[in-house]
Design a protein around this motif. Structure first.
Motif, PDB file in Angstrom:
ATOM      1  N   PRO A  68      77.756  42.034  44.327  1.00 56.46           N
ATOM      2  CA  PRO A  68      77.898  40.631  44.567  1.00 56.46           C
ATOM      3  C   PRO A  68      77.174  40.197  46.074  1.00 56.46           C
ATOM      4  O   PRO A  68      77.420  40.716  46.904  1.00 56.46           O
ATOM      5  N   THR A  69      77.069  38.985  45.392  1.00 55.46           N
ATOM      6  CA  THR A  69      75.678  38.396  46.991  1.00 55.46           C
ATOM      7  C   THR A  69      76.833  36.563  47.136  1.00 55.46           C
ATOM      8  O   THR A  69      76.191  36.116  46.878  1.00 55.46           O
ATOM      9  N   PRO A  70      77.658  36.615  46.747  1.00 59.20           N
ATOM     10  CA  PRO A  70      79.076  35.232  47.085  1.00 59.20           C
ATOM     11  C   PRO A  70      78.098  35.036  48.661  1.00 59.20           C
ATOM     12  O   PRO A  70      77.878  32.913  48.945  1.00 59.20           O
ATOM     13  N   ASP A  71      76.802  35.126  49.458  1.00 60.58           N
ATOM     14  CA  ASP A  71      76.621  34.487  50.941  1.00 60.58           C
ATOM     15  C   ASP A  71      74.472  34.397  50.284  1.00 60.58           C
ATOM     16  O   ASP A  71      74.304  33.017  51.177  1.00 60.58           O
ATOM     17  N   TYR A  72      74.736  33.828  49.232  1.00 58.26           N
ATOM     18  CA  TYR A  72      73.674  33.534  48.368  1.00 58.26           C
ATOM     19  C   TYR A  72      72.005  34.133  49.374  1.00 58.26           C
ATOM     20  O   TYR A  72      70.868  33.779  49.054  1.00 58.26           O
ATOM     21  N   LEU A  73      72.145  35.662  49.415  1.00 60.47           N
ATOM     22  CA  LEU A  73      71.081  35.892  50.578  1.00 60.47           C
ATOM     23  C   LEU A  73      70.386  37.092  50.187  1.00 60.47           C
ATOM     24  O   LEU A  73      71.969  38.055  49.171  1.00 60.47           O
ATOM     25  N   SER A  74      69.774  37.785  50.680  1.00 60.55           N
ATOM     26  CA  SER A  74      68.862  38.666  49.331  1.00 60.55           C
ATOM     27  C   SER A  74      69.370  39.478  50.292  1.00 60.55           C
ATOM     28  O   SER A  74      69.816  39.757  51.130  1.00 60.55           O
ATOM     29  N   HIS A  75      70.098  40.817  48.916  1.00 59.52           N
ATOM     30  CA  HIS A  75      70.600  42.083  49.669  1.00 59.52           C
ATOM     31  C   HIS A  75      69.701  43.260  48.374  1.00 59.52           C
ATOM     32  O   HIS A  75      68.948  43.189  47.349  1.00 59.52           O
ATOM     33  N   ARG A  76      69.832  45.002  49.912  1.00 59.55           N
ATOM     34  CA  ARG A  76      68.715  45.938  48.753  1.00 59.55           C
ATOM     35  C   ARG A  76      69.493  46.430  48.318  1.00 59.55           C
ATOM     36  O   ARG A  76      71.071  46.873  49.048  1.00 59.55           O
ATOM     37  N   THR A  77      69.239  47.222  47.069  1.00 65.01           N
ATOM     38  CA  THR A  77      70.606  47.906  46.037  1.00 65.01           C
ATOM     39  C   THR A  77      68.716  48.802  45.593  1.00 65.01           C
ATOM     40  O   THR A  77      67.633  48.748  45.496  1.00 65.01           O
ATOM     41  N   PHE A  78      69.384  50.230  46.267  1.00 63.38           N
ATOM     42  CA  PHE A  78      67.833  51.986  45.715  1.00 63.38           C
ATOM     43  C   PHE A  78      68.845  52.271  44.206  1.00 63.38           C
ATOM     44  O   PHE A  78      70.098  52.155  43.919  1.00 63.38           O
ATOM     45  N   VAL A  79      67.771  52.031  42.987  1.00 65.77           N
ATOM     46  CA  VAL A  79      68.276  52.854  41.806  1.00 65.77           C
ATOM     47  C   VAL A  79      67.576  53.372  41.590  1.00 65.77           C
ATOM     48  O   VAL A  79      66.384  54.036  41.733  1.00 65.77           O
TER      49      VAL A  79
END
Length: 166
Positions: A68-79
């Motif tokens: 979840p990104t409740p701060d509305y900022l972009s976050h990185r995830t590795f797939v």
């Protein structure tokens, strides 16, 4: 994405916000056919090639939940990719599970799955030194054929040289 990586590795980095999951489809592509069909500098699939690939049945399909990104900022995830067999793959990501073209974002990358890792050093006089290593251990590999291909804008790519590591 990593240009080359092992099977079932964290090969794709996703930057996203306000998206609960990302959907993926992977298609095996003939490496030599792909390379020799290109006549420009672009090695990644263009929009028409992605659409044409989506009309085919993928070899692998999976969904990766995103934090979840409740701060509305972009976050990185590795797939992590599935355990794909070695070769060239086109991996297409979609915000929608149906991979529809409308009201959606589709992104595609090429990933080479291999047990080998290359170290490439460009020399001052224009030469290239390439060493081949076991991707898991880092040990140098002997007896591996390395091919050098042309990469010119004004002509089709072709194999220039083939050598075997010592």
């Amino acid at each position: 994405a990593m240009e080359t990586d092992g099977a079932a590795k964290r090969s794709i980095q996703v930057t996203a916000k306000n998206l609960p999951a990302l959907h993926f489809r992977a298609y095996r592509v003939g490496l030599i056919e792909w390379v020799t069909s290109r006549s420009d500098y672009q090695m990644l699939p263009n929009n028409n090639e992605v659409k044409a690939m989506l009309a085919k049945t993928p070899v692998h399909a999976w969904t990766t939940p995103l934090p979840p990104t409740p701060d509305y900022l972009s976050h990185r995830t590795f797939v992590t990719t599935p355990a794909m067999i070695p070769g060239l793959w086109m991996v297409i990501g979609s915000a929608r599970a149906d991979f529809a073209d409308s009201e959606n974002r589709l992104m595609a990358v090429n990933v080479v799955i291999s047990k080998l890792a290359l170290v490439v050093r460009h020399e001052n006089q224009g030469g290239v030194e390439i060493t081949v290593h076991d991707g898991a251990t880092g040990d140098p590999m002997q007896g591996v054929t390395v091919e050098l291909w042309s990469y010119r804008y004004d002509s089709k790519r072709r194999k220039e040289e083939s050598l075997v590591t010592a």
